[in-house]
Design a protein around this motif. Structure first.
Motif, mmCIF file in Angstrom:
data_model
loop_
_atom_site.group_PDB
_atom_site.id
_atom_site.type_symbol
_atom_site.label_atom_id
_atom_site.label_comp_id
_atom_site.label_asym_id
_atom_site.label_seq_id
_atom_site.Cartn_x
_atom_site.Cartn_y
_atom_site.Cartn_z
ATOM 1 N N UNK A 105 -63.699 105.479 -31.288
ATOM 2 C CA UNK A 105 -62.867 105.595 -29.828
ATOM 3 C C UNK A 105 -61.471 106.043 -29.917
ATOM 4 N N UNK A 106 -61.002 106.897 -28.935
ATOM 5 C CA UNK A 106 -59.759 107.598 -29.053
ATOM 6 C C UNK A 106 -58.746 106.574 -29.147
ATOM 7 N N UNK A 107 -58.093 106.895 -30.316
ATOM 8 C CA UNK A 107 -56.663 105.924 -30.382
ATOM 9 C C UNK A 107 -56.970 104.291 -30.657
ATOM 10 N N UNK A 108 -58.008 104.297 -31.052
ATOM 11 C CA UNK A 108 -58.628 102.956 -31.584
ATOM 12 C C UNK A 108 -58.788 102.580 -33.016
ATOM 13 N N UNK A 109 -58.006 102.007 -33.174
ATOM 14 C CA UNK A 109 -57.543 101.493 -34.569
ATOM 15 C C UNK A 109 -58.291 100.664 -35.237
ATOM 16 N N UNK A 110 -59.432 99.963 -34.676
ATOM 17 C CA UNK A 110 -60.291 99.128 -35.177
ATOM 18 C C UNK A 110 -60.860 99.573 -36.686
ATOM 19 N N UNK A 111 -61.100 98.803 -37.431
ATOM 20 C CA UNK A 111 -61.618 99.152 -38.755
ATOM 21 C C UNK A 111 -62.688 97.921 -39.128
ATOM 22 N N UNK A 112 -63.575 98.379 -39.691
ATOM 23 C CA UNK A 112 -64.296 97.383 -40.397
ATOM 24 C C UNK A 112 -64.824 97.533 -41.900
ATOM 25 N N UNK B 9 -58.174 95.361 -32.592
ATOM 26 C CA UNK B 9 -58.855 94.921 -31.296
ATOM 27 C C UNK B 9 -59.146 96.214 -30.831
ATOM 28 N N UNK B 10 -60.474 96.417 -30.015
ATOM 29 C CA UNK B 10 -60.560 97.989 -29.535
ATOM 30 C C UNK B 10 -59.920 97.840 -28.330
#
Length: 319
Positions: free
Chosen positions: A214-221, A240-241
């Motif tokens: 997602x754009x500018x979404x910094x969520x990692x896993x 957090x998304x």
DNA sequence: CGCGTTTGACCTGCGC
DNA sequence: GCGCAGGTCAAACGCG
């Protein structure tokens, strides 16, 4: 056997200690130890790691998963959430300072349970033994601070100017669960881009790193397979998304994956989609090193309870 | 061509 | 300071 509970009322999180009489969760080999297998559907050994927010958005606490394989940071305990949404009972301990062995960690946890610190006016917490104090946590206790309203942009620091001490220590919320599955990458409704893979020490299985596309979404896993039980996949979500799941059109799963009550969707699935729909996956959320068990009234309430931790940690003395 | 994966190099923190 | 391990970057590559 010691067992401490606090405020056994609804919406209160109890810190419970499971001592060596039973599972010796903090074994001498680290934090790897016995692990319940005969769970019933109401008892989910659990790891929870997130920013807890009160309704006025005053408090963020930062937890970590030091007992996860490969993690080398610090340990935080569950906490109490009083009816007025104030927090207490948070303690942390770095594993490179005053927690040189697991027994010390156990003591810190037990001490915290017996003498839960109370939140002060600024929303930071401290433990008498760990000596954690926001922003004053010098002398190598860098990872111990509990942040108040931390920004947590999670940006990369590589090839950029040196970050301040504070900046470096801010970490996104994390949530981890273990799932028995033949599939490593569980479908959770979001799109992920793999950006790395590393061999894990003492494990034949590599750890994979994913970032939300997602754009500018910094969520990692991160995804790795347990070396103790290769049938178990450990998934850790961080952040957090800033968008909803692109899979919202996929019917039933979407309702779980994108709860409308959240303005900022959780990074993690409320319930792993594959757990619900794949016969190849069994629903077991647990951790072999955890002495904290999340009790849930039933599965239907899971998605409502989970985002705000509206459940109780319970101690399962004889799993 | 766009998107995702692979993989070696690099960065950082920590323990000794 | 050195080595190790975890985490990230980014070029190369594969695929539809």
């Amino acid at each position: 056997m010691s067992q401490e509970t606090h405020n056994p009322r609804p919406n209160t999180y109890s810190l419970l200690h499971q001592d060596s009489d039973h599972h010796n969760l903090l074994s001498q080999q680290g934090f790897y130890s016995s692990f319940p297998t005969n769970l019933n559907h109401n008892h989910y050994p659990f790891i929870y790691d997130h920013h807890l927010q009160n309704p006025s958005d005053q408090f963020h606490t930062h937890h970590d998963l030091s007992f996860l394989p490969g993690s080398s940071e610090f340990i935080t305990t569950p906490f109490n959430l009083s009816n007025d949404c104030s927090l207490s009972g948070v303690v942390s301990c770095s594993n490179n300072n005053n927690c040189n062995n697991s027994n010390e960690v156990a003591h810190v946890i037990r001490d915290a349970a017996e003498n839960p610190p109370t939140p002060n006016s600024s929303g930071s917490f401290s433990s008498p033994e760990a000596g954690v104090d926001e922003e004053s946590s010098s002398k190598g206790k860098k990872d111990l601070q509990l942040k108040v309203c931390e920004g947590g942009d999670g940006k990369s620091k590589k090839l950029k100017g040196k970050k301040t001490k504070e900046e470096k220590k801010v970490r996104e919320a994390r949530f981890a669960f273990m799932t028995k599955s033949e599939v490593d990458n569980l479908e959770d409704g979001y799109r992920w881009r793999k950006y790395g893979q590393k061999a894990v020490k003492n494990s034949p299985f590599p750890r994979s790193y994913y970032r939300c596309t997602g754009q500018k979404c910094n969520v990692k896993k991160r995804i790795e397979r347990s070396h103790e039980d290769p049938s178990v996949v450990i998934t850790t979500y961080e952040g957090q998304h800033n968008h909803h799941s692109p899979a919202t059109i996929r019917g039933g799963a979407a309702a779980f994956l994108a709860p409308p009550l959240l303005s900022a969707p959780p990074a993690f699935p409320i319930f792993p989609a594959q757990d619900l729909f794949s016969p190849s996956t069994t629903t077991q959320h647990f951790h072999p090193n955890s002495n904290y068990y999340m009790q849930l009234p039933d599965h239907d309430h899971y998605s409502l309870l989970f985002p705000n931790m509206l459940s109780s940690f319970i101690h399962n003395p004889h799993p």
